[in-house]
Design a protein around this motif. Structure first.
Motif, PDB file in Angstrom:
ATOM      1  N   LYS A  38      39.153  28.667  26.729  1.00 41.21           N
ATOM      2  CA  LYS A  38      40.294  30.370  26.400  1.00 41.21           C
ATOM      3  C   LYS A  38      41.097  30.780  27.673  1.00 41.21           C
ATOM      4  O   LYS A  38      39.930  30.876  28.657  1.00 41.21           O
ATOM      5  CB  LYS A  38      39.528  31.048  25.602  1.00 41.21           C
ATOM      6  CG  LYS A  38      40.875  32.476  24.589  1.00 41.21           C
ATOM      7  CD  LYS A  38      40.468  33.317  23.516  1.00 41.21           C
ATOM      8  CE  LYS A  38      40.859  34.514  23.821  1.00 41.21           C
ATOM      9  NZ  LYS A  38      41.799  33.786  21.887  1.00 41.21           N
ATOM     10  N   LEU A  39      42.132  30.643  28.124  1.00 42.68           N
ATOM     11  CA  LEU A  39      42.838  31.390  28.687  1.00 42.68           C
ATOM     12  C   LEU A  39      43.581  32.774  28.412  1.00 42.68           C
ATOM     13  O   LEU A  39      44.136  32.436  27.508  1.00 42.68           O
ATOM     14  CB  LEU A  39      43.781  30.206  29.693  1.00 42.68           C
ATOM     15  CG  LEU A  39      43.086  28.651  29.539  1.00 42.68           C
ATOM     16  CD1 LEU A  39      44.070  28.377  30.421  1.00 42.68           C
ATOM     17  CD2 LEU A  39      41.579  29.283  30.826  1.00 42.68           C
ATOM     18  N   TYR A  40      43.422  33.271  29.904  1.00 43.88           N
ATOM     19  CA  TYR A  40      44.007  35.065  29.813  1.00 43.88           C
ATOM     20  C   TYR A  40      44.751  34.613  31.115  1.00 43.88           C
ATOM     21  O   TYR A  40      44.810  36.192  32.247  1.00 43.88           O
ATOM     22  CB  TYR A  40      43.038  36.107  30.237  1.00 43.88           C
ATOM     23  CG  TYR A  40      42.077  35.914  28.656  1.00 43.88           C
ATOM     24  CD1 TYR A  40      42.411  36.709  27.868  1.00 43.88           C
ATOM     25  CD2 TYR A  40      41.065  35.236  28.916  1.00 43.88           C
ATOM     26  CE1 TYR A  40      40.958  36.758  26.008  1.00 43.88           C
ATOM     27  CE2 TYR A  40      39.705  35.007  27.501  1.00 43.88           C
ATOM     28  CZ  TYR A  40      40.302  35.980  26.757  1.00 43.88           C
ATOM     29  OH  TYR A  40      39.321  36.059  25.482  1.00 43.88           O
ATOM     30  N   PRO A  41      46.370  34.650  30.815  1.00 47.19           N
ATOM     31  CA  PRO A  41      47.090  34.236  32.279  1.00 47.19           C
ATOM     32  C   PRO A  41      47.349  35.757  32.579  1.00 47.19           C
ATOM     33  O   PRO A  41      48.446  35.905  33.521  1.00 47.19           O
ATOM     34  CB  PRO A  41      48.226  34.342  31.266  1.00 47.19           C
ATOM     35  CG  PRO A  41      47.892  33.032  29.890  1.00 47.19           C
ATOM     36  CD  PRO A  41      46.451  34.446  29.404  1.00 47.19           C
ATOM     37  N   LYS A  42      46.738  36.831  31.341  1.00 45.89           N
ATOM     38  CA  LYS A  42      47.457  38.017  32.775  1.00 45.89           C
ATOM     39  C   LYS A  42      46.598  39.147  32.786  1.00 45.89           C
ATOM     40  O   LYS A  42      46.302  39.472  33.848  1.00 45.89           O
ATOM     41  CB  LYS A  42      47.899  39.330  31.185  1.00 45.89           C
ATOM     42  CG  LYS A  42      49.075  38.851  30.610  1.00 45.89           C
ATOM     43  CD  LYS A  42      50.031  40.059  30.307  1.00 45.89           C
ATOM     44  CE  LYS A  42      50.983  39.227  28.963  1.00 45.89           C
ATOM     45  NZ  LYS A  42      51.364  40.322  28.538  1.00 45.89           N
ATOM     46  N   LEU A  43      45.172  38.801  32.632  1.00 50.71           N
ATOM     47  CA  LEU A  43      44.191  39.222  33.763  1.00 50.71           C
ATOM     48  C   LEU A  43      43.270  38.107  35.040  1.00 50.71           C
ATOM     49  O   LEU A  43      43.927  36.874  34.867  1.00 50.71           O
ATOM     50  CB  LEU A  43      42.496  38.850  32.645  1.00 50.71           C
ATOM     51  CG  LEU A  43      43.299  38.889  31.061  1.00 50.71           C
ATOM     52  CD1 LEU A  43      41.520  39.103  30.116  1.00 50.71           C
ATOM     53  CD2 LEU A  43      43.608  41.049  31.256  1.00 50.71           C
TER      54      LEU A  43
END
Length: 270
Positions: free
Chosen positions: A239-244
């Motif tokens: 799971k990726l979090y592009p804003k974190l």
């Protein structure tokens, strides 16, 4: 409580429900994960380990090793009965290593684990960092760490610019905490590099594993580790979090806590 080598290991507990152990990273104290623990406390009994060399726990010790920290994790798991484990950064590396050593967690989640692949987490900054600490220059030593550990990002910034940015990015208490934990972090990063390119061993894990990474998934060693481990670990989730950024679990705890809770509580497929 005490670990296998007799070292005192503390932990902070909150909430109710199945046990979940949290393993903080290199520059963190257990208290830094209070908000993360609180975000999970309505569904889990959360135990945040105070890793050795910090707070109420004992010293790292002269024979410090990642294996000793894995024994600490196992000792807390055994005492608390925690079924699940979450690790961040260096704590993610230790979480995977503890599982590989046999800690019987049912499910594992890690955010940007500090796993070195093809030298992606370097240690060539350490001697200069130690010299600056010995000279009583902890701020300069921390700059050396910041530049050295991520050569493709912060390592490209001029030192004079980082001297201006860091006091704005980190409040004084946080900077002082990082300065105080820098000697421990040097030893910890040496343990990471000693295990460089052994990540394929994690393919032996049989538990479901959730791997998470933030916006630097292609530019830092810890960011790149999550998808590489996902590739070799059958049945794992990514799971990726592009804003974190790398510190997502501390700065944006609700988002990571939601994903972790959903993963730990999902019904196994039959």
């Amino acid at each position: 409580m005490h670990s296998a080598d007799g070292t005192t290991i503390g932990y902070r507990s909150v909430g109710s429900g199945p046990g979940l152990l949290v393993v903080p990273g290199a520059f963190a104290l257990a208290a830094d994960f209070d908000a993360f623990a609180e975000a999970l406390a309505d569904r889990f009994t959360v135990h945040v380990i105070e890793r050795r060399g910090r707070g109420t726990s004992g010293r790292q010790g002269d024979a410090y090793s990642a294996g000793a920290e894995c024994a600490d994790i196992e000792a807390v798991r055994a005492v608390t009965g925690a079924r699940f484990v979450f690790g961040h950064s260096f704590g993610g590396f230790l979480t995977l290593e503890a599982a590989l050593a046999g800690s019987a967690f049912e499910r594992i989640a890690v955010y940007e684990p500090g796993v070195s692949i093809d030298g992606s987490i370097p240690i060539d900054w350490a001697d200069r960092c130690r010299s600056q600490l010995d000279a009583g220059k902890p701020a300069e030593a921390f700059l050396t760490f910041v530049q050295g550990v991520n050569p493709e990002t912060s390592g490209k910034a001029p030192r004079w610019l980082l001297r201006l940015i860091l006091p704005l990015a980190l409040k004084k208490p946080e900077r002082l905490q990082k300065h105080a934990l820098l000697p421990a972090a040097i030893l910890e990063h040496a343990q990471i590099t000693a295990r460089d390119n052994t990540f394929r061993e994690y393919g032996q894990l049989t538990q479901p594993v959730l791997l998470m990474a933030g916006k630097e998934v292609e530019s830092t060693g810890a960011g790149r580790a999550a998808p590489r481990i996902h590739d070799i670990l059958s049945g794992s989730q990514l799971k990726l979090y592009p804003k974190l950024d790398h510190f997502g679990p501390e700065t944006t705890p609700a988002a990571i806590a939601t994903a972790v809770a959903d993963f730990f509580l999902e019904t196994p497929a039959h």
